[in-house]
Design a protein around this motif. Structure first.
Motif, short mmCIF file in Angstrom:
data_model
loop_
_atom_site.label_atom_id
_atom_site.label_comp_id
_atom_site.label_asym_id
_atom_site.label_seq_id
_atom_site.Cartn_x
_atom_site.Cartn_y
_atom_site.Cartn_z
N PRO A 1 -6.93 7.93 -5.89
CA PRO A 1 -6.23 6.98 -6.77
C PRO A 1 -7.02 5.69 -6.95
CG PRO A 1 -4.72 7.90 -5.16
CD PRO A 1 -6.09 8.35 -4.75
N THR A 2 -7.02 5.18 -8.17
CA THR A 2 -7.66 3.91 -8.46
C THR A 2 -6.60 2.94 -9.01
OG1 THR A 2 -9.56 2.89 -9.57
CG2 THR A 2 -8.37 4.58 -10.80
N MET A 3 -7.03 1.79 -9.49
CA MET A 3 -6.14 0.71 -9.92
C MET A 3 -5.42 0.08 -8.73
SD MET A 3 -4.57 2.65 -13.28
CE MET A 3 -3.54 1.32 -13.84
N GLY A 4 -5.95 0.32 -7.53
CA GLY A 4 -5.34 -0.25 -6.33
C GLY A 4 -5.48 -1.75 -6.22
N GLY A 5 -6.28 -2.34 -7.10
CA GLY A 5 -6.40 -3.80 -7.12
C GLY A 5 -5.07 -4.48 -7.37
N GLY B 1 0.79 -1.22 0.00
CA GLY B 1 0.00 0.00 0.00
C GLY B 1 0.83 1.28 0.00
N PRO B 2 1.73 1.45 0.97
CA PRO B 2 2.52 2.69 1.03
C PRO B 2 3.45 2.87 -0.18
CG PRO B 2 2.57 1.53 3.13
CD PRO B 2 1.96 0.59 2.15
N VAL B 3 3.70 1.80 -0.91
CA VAL B 3 4.54 1.88 -2.11
C VAL B 3 3.71 2.23 -3.33
CG1 VAL B 3 6.10 0.61 -3.64
CG2 VAL B 3 6.18 0.21 -1.17
N LEU B 4 2.57 1.55 -3.48
CA LEU B 4 1.76 1.68 -4.69
C LEU B 4 0.96 2.98 -4.74
CD1 LEU B 4 0.75 0.36 -7.31
CD2 LEU B 4 -1.06 -0.75 -5.96
N LEU C 1 -5.92 -14.78 -0.97
CA LEU C 1 -6.77 -13.75 -1.55
C LEU C 1 -7.61 -13.06 -0.47
CD1 LEU C 1 -7.69 -12.31 -4.07
CD2 LEU C 1 -9.33 -14.15 -4.49
N SER C 2 -8.13 -13.87 0.46
CA SER C 2 -8.89 -13.31 1.57
C SER C 2 -8.01 -12.38 2.40
CB SER C 2 -9.45 -14.44 2.44
OG SER C 2 -10.21 -13.93 3.52
N GLY C 3 -6.81 -12.82 2.70
CA GLY C 3 -5.88 -12.01 3.49
C GLY C 3 -5.45 -10.76 2.75
N ALA C 4 -5.20 -10.89 1.44
CA ALA C 4 -4.76 -9.74 0.65
C ALA C 4 -5.87 -8.68 0.57
CB ALA C 4 -4.35 -10.19 -0.75
N CYS C 5 -7.12 -9.13 0.43
CA CYS C 5 -8.23 -8.17 0.42
C CYS C 5 -8.36 -7.48 1.77
CB CYS C 5 -9.53 -8.88 0.06
SG CYS C 5 -9.66 -9.32 -1.69
N LEU C 6 -8.07 -8.23 2.84
CA LEU C 6 -8.10 -7.64 4.18
C LEU C 6 -7.00 -6.58 4.32
CD1 LEU C 6 -9.53 -7.83 6.94
CD2 LEU C 6 -7.83 -9.55 7.60
N GLY C 7 -5.82 -6.88 3.77
CA GLY C 7 -4.74 -5.90 3.79
C GLY C 7 -5.08 -4.67 2.96
N PHE C 8 -5.76 -4.89 1.85
CA PHE C 8 -6.19 -3.78 1.00
C PHE C 8 -7.19 -2.89 1.72
CE2 PHE C 8 -9.32 -2.26 -2.20
CZ PHE C 8 -8.50 -1.41 -2.92
N LEU C 9 -8.02 -3.49 2.58
CA LEU C 9 -9.03 -2.73 3.31
C LEU C 9 -8.42 -1.67 4.22
CD1 LEU C 9 -11.81 -5.26 4.42
CD2 LEU C 9 -12.08 -3.25 2.97
N ILE C 10 -7.18 -1.85 4.63
CA ILE C 10 -6.52 -0.84 5.45
C ILE C 10 -6.55 0.51 4.73
CG2 ILE C 10 -4.29 -0.10 6.40
CD1 ILE C 10 -3.59 -3.04 6.79
N PHE C 11 -6.44 0.46 3.42
CA PHE C 11 -6.38 1.68 2.61
C PHE C 11 -7.70 1.98 1.90
CE2 PHE C 11 -2.41 -0.73 2.63
CZ PHE C 11 -1.57 0.16 3.26
N ASN C 12 -8.63 1.01 1.91
CA ASN C 12 -9.86 1.16 1.14
C ASN C 12 -11.10 1.37 2.00
OD1 ASN C 12 -12.15 -0.87 -0.54
ND2 ASN C 12 -11.31 0.94 -1.53
N ILE C 13 -10.96 1.14 3.32
CA ILE C 13 -12.10 1.34 4.21
C ILE C 13 -12.42 2.85 4.26
CG2 ILE C 13 -10.84 1.69 6.37
CD1 ILE C 13 -13.88 -0.60 5.95
N TYR C 14 -13.67 3.18 4.54
CA TYR C 14 -14.10 4.58 4.54
C TYR C 14 -13.31 5.42 5.57
CZ TYR C 14 -17.13 8.65 4.87
OH TYR C 14 -17.62 9.93 4.87
N GLY D 1 -14.76 -0.04 0.64
CA GLY D 1 -14.64 -1.28 1.39
C GLY D 1 -15.70 -2.33 1.09
N LEU D 2 -16.69 -2.01 0.26
CA LEU D 2 -17.79 -2.95 0.06
C LEU D 2 -17.36 -4.22 -0.66
CD1 LEU D 2 -20.72 -3.80 0.24
CD2 LEU D 2 -21.21 -2.37 -1.76
N ALA D 3 -16.79 -4.09 -1.86
CA ALA D 3 -16.40 -5.27 -2.63
C ALA D 3 -15.25 -6.02 -1.95
CB ALA D 3 -16.00 -4.87 -4.05
N ALA D 4 -14.26 -5.28 -1.46
CA ALA D 4 -13.10 -5.93 -0.83
C ALA D 4 -13.50 -6.67 0.44
CB ALA D 4 -12.03 -4.89 -0.52
#
Length: 320
Positions: free
Chosen positions: A53-57, A22-25, A208-221, A176-179
């Motif tokens: 920013p988008t494309m965070g997937g 996250g902090p890199v991308l 994948l479950s864990g990675a989406c959870l990590g993504f939520l750190i930056f994607n949650i409201y 955070g909805l889809a993730a």
């Protein structure tokens, strides 16, 4: 004990890699001005998200693939799942890149995206068929029965893959909805894959479950980054192929009920307006209807997560 350690490790690795990316991308996405455009006819509260920013997937794609390849060998069912994950992610990446980097508002046209998705789904199924991985019958959850479709099986599975990909894409409209929904659904399939002895798929679903959870750190409201079509199409591709490989295609509308409710709301909205001139919902997809009914964004998201947890518990009753 082995189950607990393996799946916990898969989830943990996916989470740590995504959280570290996250902090890199995110600064890179800001540098290339990959900002999200917000539709003007949507909820007015979303206009403040313009330029996020988008494309965070890319964050959870890279994290999950890396963690998976660290844990296991690339056998055929896992290869097919990773292919679905990456190919549909690539389609989404092209669409995002055209829209946010090259500043072409339309991105890929609807017919172009559909042709690419149908081609990708057909190619994946041809690969699977040539290796004897396509089920000869459909398992019917809860009834513990089987349904033989014959030649209709391949067209049906193409429809399932493309439908699932676009369902996840439609769900990606709130922070955070889809993730978050995918954290739950992918976690469910990780356990099911292990139960059905699809060990490599279990690890992939876990990462994948864990990675989406990590993504939520930056994607949650309030979100600091969006997954974009890059992420949502990739998630749909992975989910549909995992369900196909485990012959739990008909369980997808149950455990992924939120994804399919979002799609159904769009279909019903369009059909109602064209046939009667009236709209069934204040706005579609469904999450926007609740927003315009006075629900806060966070309330909609957490409610949909809660519904997904209940649906996954129901889904346990449908596994063989």
């Amino acid at each position: 004990m082995l189950l607990q350690r393996s799946l916990v490790l898969a989830i943990l690795l996916g989470f740590l890699f995504a959280a570290a990316l996250g902090p890199v991308l995110i600064p890179v996405l800001k540098k290339i001005k990959a900002g999200q455009s917000i539709r003007q006819d949507g909820p007015q509260s979303h206009l403040a998200k313009q330029g996020t920013p988008t494309m965070g997937g890319l964050m959870f794609i890279l994290a999950s693939v890396t963690a998976t390849l660290m844990m296991t060998q690339l056998e055929e069912t896992l290869l097919l799942a990773l292919m679905g994950f990456l190919i549909f992610g690539a389609i989404g990446f092209v669409d995002d890149y055209l829209k946010v980097v090259l500043k072409r508002p339309m991105g890929l046209r609807a017919y172009q995206k559909m042709i690419m998705q149908l081609t990708a789904a057909g190619g994946l199924l041809l690969f699977a068929e040539n290796r004897g991985l396509v089920p000869s019958h459909l398992y019917i959850p809860f009834l513990r029965d089987e349904l033989t479709l014959g030649w209709v099986m391949i067209p049906f599975l193409i429809w399932v893959i493309v439908g699932t990909v676009n369902s996840v894409n439609l769900t990606d409209g709130l922070d955070g909805l889809a993730a978050g929904t995918m954290v739950i659904v992918s976690g469910f399939f990780s356990l099911v894959c292990w139960h059905l002895s699809f060990t490599e798929l279990a690890w992939f679903a876990g990462t994948l479950s864990g990675a989406c959870l990590g993504f939520l750190i930056f994607n949650i409201y309030p979100a600091r980054v969006f997954m974009g079509d890059t992420g949502s199409l990739a998630l749909g591709g992975a989910l549909s192929v995992i369900a196909l490989m485990t012959n739990l295609t008909l369980l997808l509308p149950v455990v992924g009920g939120i994804f399919f409710a979002e799609t159904l709301s769009v279909i019903l909205q369009v059909a109602s307006f064209k046939l009667t001139g009236n709209r069934l919902f204040k706005m579609s997809p469904l999450h926007h209807h609740f927003e315009l009914s006075g629900w806060s964004e966070s309330r909609v998201v957490t409610t949909f997560w809660g519904v997904t947890i209940v649906l996954c518990l129901v889904g346990i009753l449908g596994i063989p």
